[in-house]
Design a protein around this motif. Structure first.
Motif, mmCIF file in Angstrom:
data_model
loop_
_atom_site.group_PDB
_atom_site.id
_atom_site.type_symbol
_atom_site.label_atom_id
_atom_site.label_comp_id
_atom_site.label_asym_id
_atom_site.label_seq_id
_atom_site.Cartn_x
_atom_site.Cartn_y
_atom_site.Cartn_z
ATOM 1 N N ASN A 1 58.171 23.602 7.303
ATOM 2 C CA ASN A 1 59.530 23.658 8.481
ATOM 3 C C ASN A 1 60.010 25.534 7.892
ATOM 4 O O ASN A 1 61.051 25.636 8.337
ATOM 5 C CB ASN A 1 60.398 23.140 7.455
ATOM 6 C CG ASN A 1 61.135 23.964 5.670
ATOM 7 O OD1 ASN A 1 59.835 24.402 5.477
ATOM 8 N ND2 ASN A 1 61.812 23.633 5.621
ATOM 9 N N LYS A 2 59.086 26.667 7.528
ATOM 10 C CA LYS A 2 59.147 26.921 8.126
ATOM 11 C C LYS A 2 58.275 28.274 9.311
ATOM 12 O O LYS A 2 58.448 29.393 9.712
ATOM 13 C CB LYS A 2 58.641 28.604 7.383
ATOM 14 C CG LYS A 2 59.563 27.824 5.792
ATOM 15 C CD LYS A 2 60.881 28.696 6.161
ATOM 16 C CE LYS A 2 61.159 28.141 4.710
ATOM 17 N NZ LYS A 2 62.879 28.652 4.888
ATOM 18 N N ASP B 1 65.917 39.495 11.399
ATOM 19 C CA ASP B 1 65.782 39.788 13.192
ATOM 20 C C ASP B 1 66.215 41.316 13.314
ATOM 21 O O ASP B 1 66.286 41.957 14.264
ATOM 22 C CB ASP B 1 67.356 39.396 13.941
ATOM 23 C CG ASP B 1 66.824 38.731 15.422
ATOM 24 O OD1 ASP B 1 65.672 38.165 14.919
ATOM 25 O OD2 ASP B 1 67.644 38.876 16.114
ATOM 26 N N ARG C 1 66.450 15.397 12.583
ATOM 27 C CA ARG C 1 67.626 16.463 13.132
ATOM 28 C C ARG C 1 69.072 15.461 12.502
ATOM 29 O O ARG C 1 69.491 16.643 11.733
ATOM 30 C CB ARG C 1 67.651 16.779 14.400
ATOM 31 C CG ARG C 1 66.719 17.698 14.997
ATOM 32 C CD ARG C 1 66.890 18.992 14.777
ATOM 33 N NE ARG C 1 66.549 19.298 13.826
ATOM 34 C CZ ARG C 1 65.359 19.432 12.488
ATOM 35 N NH1 ARG C 1 64.160 19.110 13.132
ATOM 36 N NH2 ARG C 1 65.669 19.957 11.485
ATOM 37 N N HIS D 1 64.675 11.923 16.785
ATOM 38 C CA HIS D 1 64.491 13.085 16.134
ATOM 39 C C HIS D 1 66.139 12.752 15.350
ATOM 40 O O HIS D 1 66.684 12.357 14.910
ATOM 41 C CB HIS D 1 65.410 14.313 16.371
ATOM 42 C CG HIS D 1 64.563 14.835 18.009
ATOM 43 N ND1 HIS D 1 64.340 15.586 17.747
ATOM 44 C CD2 HIS D 1 64.390 14.656 20.001
ATOM 45 C CE1 HIS D 1 63.345 15.807 18.778
ATOM 46 N NE2 HIS D 1 63.704 15.063 19.558
ATOM 47 N N ALA E 1 73.448 24.471 10.421
ATOM 48 C CA ALA E 1 73.239 25.269 10.314
ATOM 49 C C ALA E 1 74.798 25.632 11.129
ATOM 50 O O ALA E 1 74.597 24.496 12.353
ATOM 51 C CB ALA E 1 72.111 25.654 11.569
ATOM 52 N N PRO E 2 74.909 26.699 11.535
ATOM 53 C CA PRO E 2 76.668 26.868 12.492
ATOM 54 C C PRO E 2 75.776 27.833 13.575
ATOM 55 O O PRO E 2 75.601 28.984 13.409
ATOM 56 C CB PRO E 2 77.441 28.290 11.220
ATOM 57 C CG PRO E 2 75.904 28.415 9.926
ATOM 58 C CD PRO E 2 75.590 27.650 9.856
ATOM 59 N N ALA E 3 75.670 26.942 14.382
ATOM 60 C CA ALA E 3 75.013 27.425 15.273
ATOM 61 C C ALA E 3 75.317 28.711 16.911
ATOM 62 O O ALA E 3 76.569 28.766 15.999
ATOM 63 C CB ALA E 3 74.583 26.624 16.199
ATOM 64 N N TYR E 4 74.937 29.725 16.873
ATOM 65 C CA TYR E 4 75.506 30.510 17.562
ATOM 66 C C TYR E 4 76.723 31.150 17.109
ATOM 67 O O TYR E 4 77.693 30.380 18.062
ATOM 68 C CB TYR E 4 75.141 30.382 19.001
ATOM 69 C CG TYR E 4 73.882 29.905 19.388
ATOM 70 C CD1 TYR E 4 73.151 30.951 19.299
ATOM 71 C CD2 TYR E 4 73.090 28.849 19.583
ATOM 72 C CE1 TYR E 4 71.119 30.835 18.928
ATOM 73 C CE2 TYR E 4 71.750 28.798 19.840
ATOM 74 C CZ TYR E 4 70.714 29.386 19.505
ATOM 75 O OH TYR E 4 69.981 29.174 19.618
ATOM 76 N N GLN F 1 70.020 15.949 8.952
ATOM 77 C CA GLN F 1 69.772 16.715 7.977
ATOM 78 C C GLN F 1 70.769 16.440 7.187
ATOM 79 O O GLN F 1 71.503 17.706 6.680
ATOM 80 C CB GLN F 1 69.894 17.872 9.605
ATOM 81 C CG GLN F 1 69.110 19.230 8.393
ATOM 82 C CD GLN F 1 69.009 20.061 9.661
ATOM 83 O OE1 GLN F 1 70.852 20.583 10.557
ATOM 84 N NE2 GLN F 1 68.218 21.186 9.748
ATOM 85 N N ARG G 1 74.298 35.847 7.108
ATOM 86 C CA ARG G 1 73.610 35.983 7.529
ATOM 87 C C ARG G 1 71.988 36.601 6.588
ATOM 88 O O ARG G 1 71.413 37.564 7.029
ATOM 89 C CB ARG G 1 73.323 36.217 8.932
ATOM 90 C CG ARG G 1 74.213 35.934 9.963
ATOM 91 C CD ARG G 1 73.080 34.549 11.316
ATOM 92 N NE ARG G 1 72.637 33.738 11.772
ATOM 93 C CZ ARG G 1 73.107 32.396 11.669
ATOM 94 N NH1 ARG G 1 73.175 32.445 10.139
ATOM 95 N NH2 ARG G 1 73.772 32.018 12.684
ATOM 96 N N GLN H 1 57.190 29.748 13.036
ATOM 97 C CA GLN H 1 58.079 29.374 14.339
ATOM 98 C C GLN H 1 57.680 28.814 15.593
ATOM 99 O O GLN H 1 58.405 27.649 16.078
ATOM 100 C CB GLN H 1 58.347 30.735 14.747
ATOM 101 C CG GLN H 1 59.224 31.140 13.221
ATOM 102 C CD GLN H 1 60.431 30.569 13.263
ATOM 103 O OE1 GLN H 1 60.994 30.870 13.678
ATOM 104 N NE2 GLN H 1 61.067 31.003 12.088
#
Lengths: 596, 186
Positions: A466-467, A175, A561, A558, A577-580, A564, A149, A469
């Protein structure tokens, strides 16, 4: 370098080699994991030098005063009117300088013990997935940050630590407006080695362990005052390739051509003239100038600080910036982490063709010109057009960056619609913004979105599709009356806030719809082919037939997606992405001590 | 609570969120709960009372004596201004609440709000970082909750105050699920 220092360094290195005896402090739930390390033993000195200077100064002061007082026979008897407890009589009977001197000495010892305590109980640990910082014994605090991160890794060297050969290493994560973990202070070389290891794991350079090859050794860099060049540091410099170096002449001239400097000059001239005309007002007038001069001087100094000996390098991990007049900073922006750019061109720089570039990188936070965070948002303090081109090519990884550079320059200098790739505001905007009206506008390429504005202080923001938000559309009463809308393009927290002002409303709606569409397909468009910018968003169709809005399409598939898993080499930072919370273990990370 | 759609202020053509008639398969605008109106009113009244106390104490002191020398012209305008503002807020509250609505599309979450300055925020689900559900004591007393969808941008203002607790839970699940499906790295 003293022998003592050398041994402490050796001790530290031994400490790095593997799990040391401190390992027992690691909590049992941490399995894998490297040992805990302390900061460099000199760091209390580097952190608390101001306090130490004050204490020593006060002590010297009392001692000298006391000695002088003794010689002159004025030995400062305690005030007889006060009635101290009997125990204190002995102390108060002493000459004043001994009393205060010993008090100061006791204070210094306590401060030193406190610093030692803080140092002893501050430990850090770098594992394959996390960096942890643990402080305090009574009030224990442990901060940890996942390495995957981490958005940027900076080395910062303020004056005193620099003299001591130390540096602080900052881990920036998204964040958080503030730096999440700061290792303060490490040996400079150690900090650089650690950074290199970690960047290899974080950035795209670390993907598959590919180091992108050692670039042609342009070790032109920065002779570090830390004197001891080790194998690790020279190897690091071999991987750096100098891209830009701001000549001192340009840096100084650019500072001379700023509003604050001109105001300062005018004030100085006014002061001289007035002092000749009215000699009697000179003192109050000078006093009145002091706050202004301090503020402007501070601004100048800060600007010099970020542009002095400014150099930009390419490393396998991303762009590296080195700069600093008093406090040396070395900043690394990993490839693909630039979220938005703003190019500014002040009135006075227009003739010279210079611009200032701010950037949004996750973790830096802050506003432009604010505190140190604001400083760090500066990507290029004084850039020529050629420098911009290099920046776009290297920072945004655009193969044919000339197009984008041309478009940005058009965004800086262009006005109105005529023969421009920018779509500008409709003519009726003159009722609300007569001067800036022809400067408002936006342009779209297949990877970037540009918004321009400003008349005297011209600006052009660039944000990759792609950036983006989210998008906001807002209309006040006047805008509704004139059928206009402001469209704000939400980037992450930072100095750059791109907004397209006062668009035709129908145009804005079409723009938002198309932009959302692009946002979906952007990761695929990111392939390394960049066709010349096309005004894909031409002036909107006549307001009569509104173009289909995103919410009126049939449900979209999609493909973007699902495909990807095929990121281009330049987009490796977009790994799926390693989600959550899935622990993504970055490959290729070795123990910090295992290098060299 | 009845069909939420009857709460909506009809979208006027000049609204940022205005659109042609929605086609089937697309989301519908949903207003926030009508029960949020009293919550908001109570908030306005509490805020007004505090501001009134902050600006009105010199008047009390004049009536009691210590400030008797001061002119009414210096003392009265401030509490009067607060009263007027609070009154306007109270009068506008039902319309403001009705103007606040949200919508879930297949790919985006949309929130619109505002009467004078009308705003629309569109968030692709893939940009969502996390979803917040809050409910303070007052909201809880009315069985409501406040849901916010956060992206990495602080400008993304998607606060939806005053949805029912069940709706908040449903939204949270729904948004989280869609966000995880499409998460885009920073």
């Amino acid at each position: 370098m003293s022998a003592q220092d050398r041994t402490s360094l050796d001790a530290e290195r031994a400490d790095l080699q593997g799990p040391g005896p401190e390992d027992r402090t690691a909590p049992p739930e941490v399995e894998d994991e490297g040992s805990w390390h302390r900061m460099h033993p000199l760091s209390p000195l580097a952190r608390g030098w101001i306090a130490m200077v004050v204490v020593i100064g006060a002590w010297m002061n009392t001692v000298v005063n006391g000695l002088v007082g003794d010689f002159t026979g004025d030995d400062g008897e305690p005030d007889p009117s006060s009635d101290p407890p009997a125990i204190l009589d002995f102390f108060l009977g002493l000459p004043e300088w001994v009393f205060y001197g010993s008090m100061a000495a006791i204070g210094a010892i306590i401060a030193a013990l406190g610093a030692l305590y803080v140092w002893w109980f501050t430990r850090y640990q770098v594992t394959e997935t996390h960096v942890r910082l643990r402080t305090g014994l009574v009030f224990r605090q442990e901060r940890q940050t996942r390495l995957d991160r981490v958005q940027a890794l900076d080395i910062h060297r303020p004056l005193v630590p620099r003299i001591l050969g130390l540096a602080e290493l900052r881990f920036e994560v998204a964040d958080a407006g503030e730096t999440s973990v700061t290792l303060r202070y490490l040996k400079h070389d150690h900090a650089r080695r650690l950074r290199k290891e970690l960047l290899g794991a974080i950035g795209p350079g670390g993907k598959g362990g590919a180091r992108a090859g050692a670039k042609g050794a342009v070790a032109s860099g920065t002779p570090s005052p830390g004197t001891d060049q080790e194998a690790g540091s020279t190897a690091e410099e071999n991987e750096e390739e100098l891209l830009l170096s701001l000549p001192l002449r340009r840096v100084v001239l650019a500072r001379l051509l700023t509003v604050s400097f001109i105001v300062l000059t005018v004030l100085a001239v006014a002061a001289v003239v007035l002092s000749f005309v009215f000699p009697e007002v000179i003192l109050p007038m000078l006093l009145g100038f002091i706050p202004t001069v301090l503020a402007l001087g501070g601004t100048l100094l800060k600007a010099l600080e970020i542009s002095w000996s400014f150099k930009m390098y390419r490393t396998p991990e991303g762009l590296r910036l080195r700069y600093g007049l008093i406090n040396k900073t070395s900043q690394t922006v990993p490839t693909g982490r630039i979220q938005a750019l703003a190019v500014y061109r002040p009135l006075l720089w227009r003739k010279a063709g210079w611009s200032l570039v701010h950037v949004n990188v996750a973790g830096y936070g802050g506003e432009a010109g604010g505190d140190s965070a604001g400083n760090r948002s500066v990507l290029l303090p004084v850039a020529t057009d050629g420098d911009l081109n290099v920046l776009f090519r290297e920072g945004l990884r655009i193969p044919h960056s000339d197009d984008l550079t041309g478009l940005v320059l058009e965004g800086l200098m262009g006005e109105g619609d005529d023969a421009s790739r920018f779509v500008s505001s409709p003519e009726r905007v003159k009722w609300v913004a007569p001067i800036v009206r022809r400067r408002y506008g936006y342009a779209v390429t297949d990877r970037m979105l540009l918004a321009r504005g400003g008349r005297a202080y011209r600006q052009c923001c660039v944000i990759p599709h792609n950036k983006l938000q989210s998008i906001g559309v807002s209309r006040g009463p006047v805008a509704r009356r004139l059928d206009l809308a402001d469209v704000s393009l939400h980037s992450i927290v930072g100095a750059v806030r791109p907004t397209i002002y006062r668009m035709d409303f129908a145009d804005a709606q079409a723009f938002v719809a198309r932009q959302l569409e692009r946002g979906r397909s952007a990761p695929v468009v990111e392939a390394l082919t960049e066709s010349p910018a096309s005004p894909s968003d031409g002036p909107a169709s006549p307001a009569g037939d509104l173009p289909a809005l995103p919410w009126d399409r049939p449900r979209a598939e999609h493909p973007a997606r699902t495909e990807q898993s095929l990121p281009g080499p330049a987009e490796a930072s977009h790994r799926p992405a390693p989600a959550y919370g899935a622990p993504g273990v970055p490959p290729g990370l070795r123990r910090p001590g295992a290098s060299s | 609570m009845s069909d939420p759609s009857d709460l909506l202020t009809p979208l006027r053509p000049d609204d940022p969120a205005a659109r042609p008639d929605s086609s089937p398969g697309q989301g519908q605008w949903k207003g926030i709960s009508r029960r949020y109106i009293p919550v908001r009113l109570i908030n306005e009244v509490i805020g007004g009372v505090f501001m009134l106390a902050a600006t009105g104490w010199p008047v009390v002191l004049k009536l009691l004596g210590p400030f008797s020398g001061a002119s009414w012209w210096w003392l009265l305008p401030w509490p009067a201004l607060v009263l007027v503002i609070t009154l306007v807020n109270i009068i506008l509250t039902p319309r403001r609440v009705r103007a606040h609505c949200y919508r879930e599309d297949p790919d985006e979450f949309l929130v619109r709000k505002g009467l004078l300055v009308r705003r629309l925020v569109v968030v692709p689900y893939g940009r969502m970082q996390y979803v917040d559900v809050n409910s303070g004591p007052l909201l809880r007393a009315f069985g409501l909750a406040e849901i916010t969808l956060h992206t990495a941008s602080p400008q993304t203002d998607t606060k939806v105050p005053g949805v029912t607790a069940e709706e908040a839970n449903r939204l949270r699940e729904h948004l989280t699920e869609r966000g995880e499906d499409r998460l885009i790295e920073l």
